[in-house]
Every structure is written in structure tokens, then in C-alpha cells.
Design an enzyme around this catalytic site. Structure first.
Site, PDB file in Angstrom:
ATOM      1  N   HIS A  81       0.808  -1.140   0.024  1.00  0.00           N
ATOM      2  CA  HIS A  81      -0.013  -0.045  -0.211  1.00  0.00           C
ATOM      3  C   HIS A  81       0.917   1.337  -0.007  1.00  0.00           C
ATOM      4  O   HIS A  81       0.541   2.227  -0.773  1.00  0.00           O
ATOM      5  CB  HIS A  81      -0.987  -0.018   1.161  1.00  0.00           C
ATOM      6  CG  HIS A  81      -1.954  -1.094   1.197  1.00  0.00           C
ATOM      7  ND1 HIS A  81      -2.725  -1.522   2.284  1.00  0.00           N
ATOM      8  CD2 HIS A  81      -2.297  -1.974  -0.025  1.00  0.00           C
ATOM      9  CE1 HIS A  81      -3.394  -2.581   2.026  1.00  0.00           C
ATOM     10  NE2 HIS A  81      -3.275  -3.073   0.676  1.00  0.00           N
ATOM     11  N   HIS A 238      -9.709  -1.626  -4.771  1.00  0.00           N
ATOM     12  CA  HIS A 238      -8.449  -2.185  -3.967  1.00  0.00           C
ATOM     13  C   HIS A 238      -7.560  -3.065  -4.771  1.00  0.00           C
ATOM     14  O   HIS A 238      -6.222  -3.171  -4.342  1.00  0.00           O
ATOM     15  CB  HIS A 238      -8.884  -2.817  -2.477  1.00  0.00           C
ATOM     16  CG  HIS A 238      -7.626  -2.844  -1.595  1.00  0.00           C
ATOM     17  ND1 HIS A 238      -7.175  -1.952  -0.840  1.00  0.00           N
ATOM     18  CD2 HIS A 238      -6.856  -3.913  -1.496  1.00  0.00           C
ATOM     19  CE1 HIS A 238      -6.258  -2.279  -0.073  1.00  0.00           C
ATOM     20  NE2 HIS A 238      -5.862  -3.566  -0.488  1.00  0.00           N
ATOM     21  N   ASP A 242      -3.611  -2.830  -5.147  1.00  0.00           N
ATOM     22  CA  ASP A 242      -2.582  -3.733  -4.974  1.00  0.00           C
ATOM     23  C   ASP A 242      -1.732  -4.022  -6.245  1.00  0.00           C
ATOM     24  O   ASP A 242      -0.436  -4.112  -6.073  1.00  0.00           O
ATOM     25  CB  ASP A 242      -3.090  -5.150  -4.529  1.00  0.00           C
ATOM     26  CG  ASP A 242      -3.500  -4.935  -3.015  1.00  0.00           C
ATOM     27  OD1 ASP A 242      -3.052  -4.376  -2.162  1.00  0.00           O
ATOM     28  OD2 ASP A 242      -4.327  -5.797  -2.717  1.00  0.00           O
ATOM     29  N   HIS A 265      -1.578 -11.006  -5.282  1.00  0.00           N
ATOM     30  CA  HIS A 265      -0.169 -10.521  -5.089  1.00  0.00           C
ATOM     31  C   HIS A 265       0.842 -11.846  -5.866  1.00  0.00           C
ATOM     32  O   HIS A 265       1.575 -11.304  -6.399  1.00  0.00           O
ATOM     33  CB  HIS A 265       0.121 -10.765  -3.561  1.00  0.00           C
ATOM     34  CG  HIS A 265      -0.453  -9.690  -2.908  1.00  0.00           C
ATOM     35  ND1 HIS A 265      -0.472  -8.344  -3.169  1.00  0.00           N
ATOM     36  CD2 HIS A 265      -1.236  -9.290  -1.907  1.00  0.00           C
ATOM     37  CE1 HIS A 265      -0.793  -7.423  -2.332  1.00  0.00           C
ATOM     38  NE2 HIS A 265      -1.472  -8.134  -1.550  1.00  0.00           N
ATOM     39  N   HIS A 344      31.438 -27.529 -39.145  1.00  0.00           N
ATOM     40  CA  HIS A 344      30.046 -27.249 -38.726  1.00  0.00           C
ATOM     41  C   HIS A 344      29.482 -26.048 -39.417  1.00  0.00           C
ATOM     42  O   HIS A 344      29.728 -24.722 -38.986  1.00  0.00           O
ATOM     43  CB  HIS A 344      30.241 -26.806 -37.053  1.00  0.00           C
ATOM     44  CG  HIS A 344      29.105 -26.791 -36.489  1.00  0.00           C
ATOM     45  ND1 HIS A 344      28.334 -25.696 -36.418  1.00  0.00           N
ATOM     46  CD2 HIS A 344      28.204 -27.477 -35.693  1.00  0.00           C
ATOM     47  CE1 HIS A 344      27.081 -26.030 -35.702  1.00  0.00           C
ATOM     48  NE2 HIS A 344      27.291 -27.215 -35.255  1.00  0.00           N
TER      49      HIS A 344
END
Ligand SMILES: [Zn+2]
Length: 439
Positions: A81, A238, A242, A265, A344
């Protein structure tokens, strides 16, 4: 074209005292101004030597219910927060000093931190801001059903869908995140918890500071809180709060559109990690291309004093620069005379992938040699992870080889992230681990 945005810090020291959620004890949080490129750091004033922790995704420890960061044995909990408020209110650089291991929970929203930032004032600094520009869509998805998609946008926007158990309390909101929109629409939205989730914690006395004054509790159809809902869709607001706080751990302002479905989260942190990885990749590619002469690098004979490798196994022509203690860039020019091209592949010469890994390992060894500052110990190549070959290397190509130290344990173990870049594109990459032994 937008005007240059400058970094910002707080104008003066300001603080407030409140209750810590998990311990229920009193805690004082004070914001301090910090110089440019400092970022946000937490300082534990209650511990000996007052250690600081960088608010960076590399320091993320746990994401259960709240976001915890730490360095060594030092932790700070529930940082999301205060980080959301700092980030959204435009504070790039600050020290968040606390005399406990978590900030005061306040009313469970970001409002107390917004008030604090306004009390301290926000002032411009002399360096431009650092941004993460989303160039192509990215996404993360978790087993719990969270989905986060990040799309290119010239602003920072979040569109979020929140849904509770059985799709109860399904809410949607889409906003551009600016300081004034954050302050009016997002900051006041409080934490909400489900009764079934917090009951065991209350029983174990793990949320001593928790009460209906700092969280909304949802029990079945009922919404319990001390004061009525501040918005009819307070939950999704909210969730957006977050997301802002967790993505602040990227350490750069995001220009992009986050589309989130049932975020949490863990998912937020996974997206932050993906952004940080992409940023590292981009930084490797934007390293200087000019080849300096003189002191800043190492020429061939200096390289050969450090590396025991010789023709045809010396895969470093020159070190073109170091950045701090942790980064190195070297070059290797590939010609048709390389012995491996004979076989190669006949008529179709491409550089073998293992030789690219060898080149990365040699460059990383030079960095580690500088770091250990001793020739009595020798680094042994222990493992290669996350090896990816993205594009072929042909005769005539010049490889820019980048290595960055990502982890070191004393003088015993070191981990590096390495890239080979040709014509501004990453052609291969690997995580290489080394151990040190006495010669
Ligand atoms: Zn929260």
C-alpha cells in the site's frame, strides 16, 4: 511527443504513527527525501546498523496475503500500500524509514500514505524518469485463475475484473493511473478479506492488529466493516491499488495497459518479475556498441593474462568495458577461419551453440576474476541453465558478449546472466554458475 518527465522525491521528512497489522504493536513510519536514481528503499530503524532493503522485485520473499521483501535476514512485510501510494503519487526516490517490520496498517487503504506524501510535498529532481515501455503483449496466468495481460499504451492504465467465491462481488473498473485519479478513486479503497481466510489467523493470533477498522470482512453474503463501503465497487478498486503497489517493484514507471482478471499478489509479482527480466534483456541490448581504446577495457594481451585459454579456444578478443562491479561487455569477431566452421557445417558455416556458451563463460570468468581480486583461486564452470539459442551466428559477425553477476555467495559461488548480441539482437543467452577453488 510528450515533454520530458523528471524524477521526483519528497520535499521534506514527514511521518505518522499507527498499528502494525501482524504484531499489533505501535510503529512510526517516516518518509525521507532521496537523491536521483535511488529508487524506494525501506529502512529498519529498530535494528542494529539500520539496514535498508531495496523495493525491487529481486528482493521479493513472500506473497501470501501481503507482499514481503527482504535482504539477508532482514524483512519488511505488507509493503504494497505504501509502494502504491509512492508510485502513483509520482515519488521515484525516497527512504521509507520504520521502527518495526511493517508499516502502520491505517484504515487498510492507501489514504494515510497519500496524506503523508502530500504533507511531505513532491519535488522534481534533475534527472529524467526511467520508464518501462510495453512493446508487445505480455501475460501471466496462475493456477488459481488469475490472468494478467500487459498491452502497449502511451499511458499507465489498469482494467481490472475482480470476482469472489462463486463469482460473488464481481466488479469491473478501468482507469488511467494519474496522481489525481489515484487519490480520488483508488487510494481510499480498503483491504477486504474473506472470513474463512482470516478465522484461522485470528485463532493463531497472527493478525493482532487486525480489526473492522482496517479491513472489510466478507462473510457469506454479508459485508462487515466499521464504516459503510466507500464505493459500491470498493473491492475492485483495492485490487487495482495492490496491482500498482506490486508493480512498483519493477523500479520503473510502466507505460502500458494492465488487463487483470482475478489478480492477487502472486500473479502481480509474477508479472513484475517478467517485466524486470525483459528490462534486463533490453539493457543488455542497449549497451554501448562503440569499441573504446585504452583504459576502460582490456586488450587481447590483458585478456590472456587472466584467461588460460589459447587458440583455438580463446573466445574473447577484447573487453570493451565494465559497468560497476557487476557487469562486463566483451567482443569476439567471428571469421571464416575459425576451425569449427570446417566441420560445422561444410558449405553452411554456423557457429556451434556450445562455443557461444564457452564464450559467455570466458567473459563471465573475467568478471569474477576482477571480483575475487586474487589469482590464487580459480573459478570452475559448474552449470548452465536457461540456455537459449535464438539466431545463428555466421562468419563476419561481431558478437557483443554481456555478463552480469546476479548472485554471489561469499567467495565460494557465483551466478551470472549472459547474453550474446549480434546486430542489436540477442542470439543466445544462458545463466552460468561458477564455484571457486584454490589453485
Ligand atoms: Zn492490499
Amino acid at each position: 511527443m510528450a515533454a520530458t518527465e523528471f524524477q521526483q522525491t519528497v520535499g521534506k521528512i514527514a511521518g505518522f504513527t499507527g498499528t502494525a497489522l501482524h504484531t499489533g504493536e505501535k510503529v512510526t513510519l517516516r518518509l525521507h527525501p532521496a537523491p536521483v536514481d535511488h529508487g524506494i528503499k525501506f529502512k529498519r530503524k529498530d535494528l542494529q546498523d539500520e539496514p535498508t532493503i531495496d523495493a525491487k522485485i529481486e528482493n521479493l520473499k513472500t506473497v501470501e496475503r501481503a507482499t514481503t521483501i527482504g535482504e539477508g535476514s532482514v524483512r519488511v512485510h505488507t509493503v504494497e500500500h505504501v509502494l502504491a501510494a509512492l508510485s502513483a503519487m509520482g515519488v521515484d526516490n525516497a527512504i521509507v524509514e520504520m521502527d518495526a517490520n511493517e508499516p502502520p496498517i491505517g484504515d487498510g487503504s492507501a489514504q494515510p500514505y497519500v496524506d503523508l506524501i502530500k504533507k511531505a510535498g513532491v519535488i522534481a529532481q534533475e534527472e529524467p524518469r526511467k520508464f518501462f515501455d510495453v512493446r508487445e503483449p505480455m501475460h501471466v496466468e496462475t493456477k488459481t485463475g488469475a490472468l494478467l495481460v500487459l498491452l502497449p499504451d502511451d499511458k499507465f492504465r489498469i482494467s481490472c475484473t475482480q470476482a469472489g467465491p462463486n463469482n460473488q462481488f464481481t466488479q469491473f473498473l478501468s482507469l488511467e493511473i494519474t496522481p489525481s485519479i489515484f487519490e480520488g478513486e483508488i487510494a481510499p479503497a480498503r483491504t477486504f478479506v474473506y472470513y474463512e481466510d482470516v478465522e484461522p489467523l485470528m485463532d493463531k493470533n497472527l493478525i493482532k492488529g487486525g480489526s473492522l477498522e482496517n479491513a472489510i470482512v466478507v462473510r457469506g453474503e454479508a459485508v462487515l466493516s466499521k464504516e459503510p463501503l466507500r464505493f459500491s465497487d470498493e473491492f475492485v478498486r483495492h485490487k487495482i491499488l495492490d496491482i500498482i503497489g506490486d508493480l512498483a517493484l519493477v523500479g520503473r514507471r510502466i507505460r502500458g495497459h494492465v488487463v487483470a482478471v482475478k489478480p492477487g499478489h502472486a500473479a502481480n509479482a509474477e508479472l513484475a518479475r517478467a517485466l524486470a527480466r525483459e528490462q534486463t534483456r533490453r539493457s543488455a541490448m542497449s549497451a554501448p556498441r562503440a569499441i573504446p581504446i585504452g583504459d576502460s577495457g582490456l586488450d587481447t594481451s590483458e585478456v590472456m593474462k587472466i584467461l588460460p585459454h589459447r587458440y583455438p579456444f580463446l573466445m574473447v578478443d577484447r573487453v570493451i568495458g565494465f559497468e560497476g562491479e557487476n557487469k562486463i561487455t566483451a567482443i569476439k569477431s567471428i571469421t571464416i577461419n575459425e576451425p569449427f566452421f570446417q566441420g560445422h557445417f561444410p558449405g553452411h558455416p554456423v557457429m556451434p551453440g556450445v562455443m557461444q556458451v564457452e564464450a559467455m563463460a570466458q567473459v563471465a570468468s573475467i568478471l569474477l576474476f576482477k571480483l575475487t581480486k586474487t589469482s590464487s583461486r580459480v573459478g570452475y564452470f559448474m552449470s548452465a541453465d536457461q540456455v537459449k539459442f535464438r539466431k545463428p551466428i555466421f562468419p563476419g559477425d561481431t558478437i557483443f558478449i554481456h555478463a552480469e553477476l546476479t548472485r554471489a555467495r561469499g567467495n565460494r559461488m557465483a551466478k551470472t546472466k549472459c547474453y550474446c548480441v549480434v546486430n542489436d539482437a540477442i542470439v543466445s543467452e544462458a545463466e552460468l554458475m561458477f564455484t571457486f577453488l584454490d589453485k
